[in-house]
Motif scaffolding. Structure first.
Motif, short mmCIF file in Angstrom:
data_model
loop_
_atom_site.label_atom_id
_atom_site.label_comp_id
_atom_site.label_asym_id
_atom_site.label_seq_id
_atom_site.Cartn_x
_atom_site.Cartn_y
_atom_site.Cartn_z
N TRP A 183 0.84 -1.22 0.05
CA TRP A 183 0.15 -0.02 -0.15
C TRP A 183 0.90 1.46 -0.18
O TRP A 183 0.67 2.09 -0.89
CB TRP A 183 -1.02 0.07 1.18
N THR A 184 2.06 1.29 0.86
CA THR A 184 2.70 2.35 0.95
C THR A 184 3.42 2.83 -0.37
O THR A 184 3.50 3.79 -0.84
CB THR A 184 3.83 2.25 2.04
N VAL A 185 4.03 1.60 -1.01
CA VAL A 185 4.72 1.73 -2.37
C VAL A 185 3.59 2.02 -3.44
O VAL A 185 4.21 3.09 -4.28
CB VAL A 185 5.40 0.25 -2.80
N ALA A 186 2.65 1.65 -3.42
CA ALA A 186 1.54 1.95 -4.60
C ALA A 186 1.10 3.56 -4.22
O ALA A 186 0.79 4.26 -5.30
CB ALA A 186 0.32 1.24 -4.26
N LYS A 187 0.93 4.09 -3.22
CA LYS A 187 0.66 5.49 -2.73
C LYS A 187 1.89 6.29 -3.14
O LYS A 187 1.50 7.35 -3.78
CB LYS A 187 0.42 5.78 -1.11
N THR A 188 2.97 5.89 -3.06
CA THR A 188 4.36 6.74 -3.26
C THR A 188 4.33 6.73 -4.88
O THR A 188 4.46 7.69 -5.43
CB THR A 188 5.56 5.84 -2.83
N VAL A 189 4.04 5.65 -5.57
CA VAL A 189 4.25 5.75 -6.91
C VAL A 189 3.14 6.44 -7.63
O VAL A 189 3.40 7.14 -8.69
CB VAL A 189 4.38 4.28 -7.65
N ILE A 216 6.67 12.64 -6.25
CA ILE A 216 7.38 11.69 -5.34
C ILE A 216 8.38 12.20 -4.79
O ILE A 216 9.34 13.03 -5.12
CB ILE A 216 8.05 10.60 -6.42
N ASP A 217 8.12 12.20 -3.42
CA ASP A 217 9.14 12.74 -2.20
C ASP A 217 9.77 11.61 -1.40
O ASP A 217 9.44 11.43 -0.10
CB ASP A 217 8.39 13.79 -1.41
N ILE A 218 10.85 11.04 -2.05
CA ILE A 218 11.47 9.95 -1.39
C ILE A 218 12.92 10.14 -1.59
O ILE A 218 13.41 10.97 -2.31
CB ILE A 218 11.01 8.84 -1.88
N LYS A 219 13.48 9.40 -0.58
CA LYS A 219 15.04 9.62 -0.50
C LYS A 219 15.63 7.87 -0.50
O LYS A 219 15.76 7.53 0.54
CB LYS A 219 15.72 10.19 0.81
N PRO A 261 7.74 -5.40 -0.42
CA PRO A 261 8.05 -4.16 -1.38
C PRO A 261 8.64 -2.99 -0.68
O PRO A 261 8.20 -2.45 0.22
CB PRO A 261 6.73 -3.78 -1.87
N GLY A 262 9.46 -2.39 -1.61
CA GLY A 262 10.18 -1.08 -1.03
C GLY A 262 11.51 -1.26 -0.49
O GLY A 262 12.20 -0.49 -0.22
N THR A 263 11.57 -2.71 0.05
CA THR A 263 13.11 -2.85 0.55
C THR A 263 13.69 -4.13 -0.34
O THR A 263 13.12 -5.02 -0.94
CB THR A 263 13.15 -3.54 2.02
N LEU A 264 15.02 -3.95 -0.39
CA LEU A 264 15.65 -5.29 -1.07
C LEU A 264 17.04 -5.57 -0.47
O LEU A 264 17.91 -4.60 -0.13
CB LEU A 264 15.96 -4.72 -2.65
N THR A 265 17.25 -6.80 0.02
CA THR A 265 18.81 -6.97 0.74
C THR A 265 19.67 -7.38 -0.66
O THR A 265 19.55 -8.09 -1.41
CB THR A 265 18.27 -8.62 1.33
N HIS A 275 18.94 -2.25 0.41
CA HIS A 275 18.35 -0.95 -0.19
C HIS A 275 16.94 -0.53 0.15
O HIS A 275 16.04 -1.66 0.09
CB HIS A 275 18.55 -1.11 -2.03
N ALA A 276 16.46 0.57 0.56
CA ALA A 276 15.25 0.93 1.04
C ALA A 276 14.64 2.08 -0.33
O ALA A 276 15.51 2.87 -0.84
CB ALA A 276 15.08 1.49 2.11
N LEU A 277 13.47 1.79 -0.73
CA LEU A 277 12.98 2.90 -1.45
C LEU A 277 12.97 4.15 -1.09
O LEU A 277 13.09 5.13 -1.33
CB LEU A 277 11.50 2.54 -1.92
N ASP A 278 12.66 4.32 0.50
CA ASP A 278 12.58 5.43 1.31
C ASP A 278 13.53 5.29 2.27
O ASP A 278 13.17 4.87 3.30
CB ASP A 278 11.17 6.03 1.77
#
Length: 157
Positions: free
Chosen positions: A72-78, A83-86, A113-117, A130-133
């Motif tokens: 839900w968070t990733v969908a709202k962000t996209v 897009i205000d992410i870091k 979703p939003g994170t990747l090892t 790695h994190a999307l935000d």
């Protein structure tokens, strides 16, 4: 999982004693065996596999909840107009030390979703994620430590 094997053997022994190997009788023998193993759990030095299964189910439920929340968070962000992410990478210090536990934690993080090892350190003490935000990496570390990692340690130790 050796207690599960013992329980199955107790069910088969029940079938042999009663002379009936019907499904219903074997299930009854399995339940009797589970009750017997529960009664002697302190003597055999185990909390029992039923307790462990509850913890694994709890970990699964946590993952499903986190999956829905992060999706839900990733969908709202996209879908947001701006897009205000870091995006960024951070290092996560591991408390788990067994290879299976590290692998499970890394996969649960990646499947959310939003994170990747990205990698595991050579000494197996850190995960690189790695994190999307990544605007608050300390909060991300805290969420992993109190969520997935804690549940993994509860379920498999």
């Amino acid at each position: 999982m050796t207690l599960l094997v013992v329980n199955v053997l107790l069910a088969l022994a029940w079938g042999g004693v009663t002379g009936s190997f019907t499904l219903l009788n074997l299930l009854f023998g399995f339940m009797l065996g589970a009750a017997a193993l529960y009664l002697i759990r302190k003597e055999i030095g185990s909390l029992g596999y039923l307790s462990r299964m509850r913890r694994i189910v709890s970990l699964t439920i946590l993952f499903l909840v986190e999956l829905v929340k992060s999706s839900w968070t990733v969908a709202k962000t996209v879908l947001a107009p701006t897009i205000d992410i870091k995006p960024g990478m951070f290092v996560y210090p591991l408390k788990v030390d067994k290879d299976a536990e590290i692998t499970m934690l890394a996969n649960l993080i990646t499947l959310t979703p939003g994170t990747l090892t990205v990698d595991v350190s050579q000494d197996r003490r850190f995960l690189y994620i790695h994190a999307l935000d990544c605007s608050d990496p300390d909060q991300l570390r805290h969420d992993i430590a109190t969520g997935f990692e804690r549940k993994i340690m509860e379920a498999f130790r």
